[in-house]
Design a protein around this motif. Structure first.
Motif, PDB file in Angstrom:
ATOM      1  N   ALA A   1       0.243  -1.223   0.158  1.00 50.08           N
ATOM      2  CA  ALA A   1      -0.132   0.110   0.103  1.00 50.08           C
ATOM      3  C   ALA A   1       0.711   1.064  -0.108  1.00 50.08           C
ATOM      4  N   ASP A   2       0.235   2.044  -0.347  1.00 50.09           N
ATOM      5  CA  ASP A   2       1.104   3.988  -0.113  1.00 50.09           C
ATOM      6  C   ASP A   2      -0.021   4.922   0.687  1.00 50.09           C
TER       7      ASP A   2
ATOM      8  N   VAL B   1       3.202   4.591   3.390  1.00 51.54           N
ATOM      9  CA  VAL B   1       2.931   3.830   4.584  1.00 51.54           C
ATOM     10  C   VAL B   1       2.993   4.825   5.791  1.00 51.54           C
TER      11      VAL B   1
ATOM     12  N   GLY C   1      -0.227   0.812   6.207  1.00 54.07           N
ATOM     13  CA  GLY C   1       0.406   0.581   4.822  1.00 54.07           C
ATOM     14  C   GLY C   1       1.612  -0.491   5.070  1.00 54.07           C
TER      15      GLY C   1
END
Length: 240
Positions: free
Chosen positions: A35-36, A38, A66
Motif C-alpha cells: 500500500a501507499d 506507508v 500501509g
C-alpha cells in the motif's frame, strides 16, 4: 541473525534461510499486500480494531498503516485477533494482534513483515524422541540444516548468475515451494523489491531451479528466505 529455535542462521551470506515453518497449503495462494503511503514504523498511531478473524484484522492493520505483510493464507485460518485499541507503533500493534497465536513476526524492511508459523518439532522429537532416543532427533535436525545450506547455496548461485538479480543492493523476502519428486523449485512468491523488472528476473531464475536433492521427510513448506542488502564482496556470495 542468530539461530534460535526454528530459525536457521546463515552467517554472513546475503541469502538467508529463515525457516521452513508455514503449513503446506498449495491450494491456498499465499498473500502479499502493499500500500501507499506507508506509516512511519517508529511513530505511534491510533488503532481501533475490533475482535475479528485474523485475516480480517491483518487487512485492517494493512489498510491503516500501509505496512506490507507476506504470509500464507493458511496461517490465519481458524484464528481470531483483537481487539486492539489505543496508540501503538505499527510493529507493536502487529505483535499485539498476533499475541498468543504462535505466529512469528519477522521484520524484513522499513515497511514489511513476514508472518510465519514456528516450525513443527523435528522428526523424532517430543513423544517420538522419547521412544526412539535423541540420536534420531539429532539426525533429523542435521538433515534439515544440511538441506537449508544446500538450498541457500543453490539460490545464491542462481541469483549471482545475472547482474540484475545479484544480491547486494536490495532486500527481498520470498517463499519457495519445492517439488520433492523432481526436485525443483516449483513455485516462488516474492515480496517485491521495488523494481518490477528485477522481481520478474528473480522469479524467472528461481522457478524451475533444479536442486541436488529432495527436501528431508517432514519438512514443512513453503521455505522462507530473506535476501539482505549486503555487498557480495563482503559476504563472498558471488565469488567466482
Amino acid at each position: 541473525m542468530p539461530a534460535a529455535g526454528s530459525q536457521l542462521a546463515a552467517g554472513l551470506m546475503a541469502v538467508a534461510v529463515l525457516l521452513s515453518g508455514m503449513p503446506a497449503a498449495r491450494a491456498d495462494a499465499p498473500r502479499t499486500t502493499a500500500a501507499d503511503p506507508v506509516a512511519d514504523p517508529a511513530a505511534p498511531m491510533r488503532f481501533d480494531i475490533p475482535r475479528l478473524p485474523l485475516a480480517a484484522a491483518l487487512s485492517r492493520f494493512h489498510a491503516q498503516t500501509g505496512q506490507s505483510l507476506l504470509y500464507d493464507d493458511a496461517i490465519a485460518e481458524g484464528r481470531m485477533a483483537g481487539p486492539l485499541q489505543g496508540e501503538r507503533t505499527p510493529e507493536a500493534a502487529l505483535r499485539e494482534l498476533l499475541a498468543g497465536s504462535g505466529i512469528v513476526v519477522r521484520y524484513t524492511s522499513q515497511a514489511a513483515f513476514m508472518l510465519m508459523r514456528p516450525e513443527a518439532p523435528d522428526a523424532g522429537s517430543a513423544p517420538a524422541a522419547a521412544a526412539t532416543g535423541t540420536a534420531s532427533a539429532s539426525a533429523a535436525t542435521a538433515a534439515r540444516r544440511g538441506y537449508y545450506t544446500e538450498l541457500q547455496a543453490r539460490v545464491t548461485a542462481a541469483l549471482c548468475g545475472d547482474p540484475a538479480t545479484m544480491p547486494g543492493s536490495y532486500r527481498l523476502a520470498l517463499n519457495l515451494w519445492i517439488d520433492a519428486e523432481a526436485p525443483v523449485v516449483e513455485r516462488v512468491l516474492l515480496h517485491p523489491t521495488g523494481n518490477e523488472r528485477r522481481d520478474a528476473r528473480i522469479a524467472a531464475r528461481l522457478t524451475g531451479l533444479a536442486l541436488a536433492s529432495a527436501p528431508p521427510a517432514g519438512l514443512a513448506q513453503p521455505i522462507a528466505l530473506l535476501i539482505l542488502p549486503r555487498q557480495p564482496a563482503q559476504t563472498g556470495d558471488c565469488r567466482p
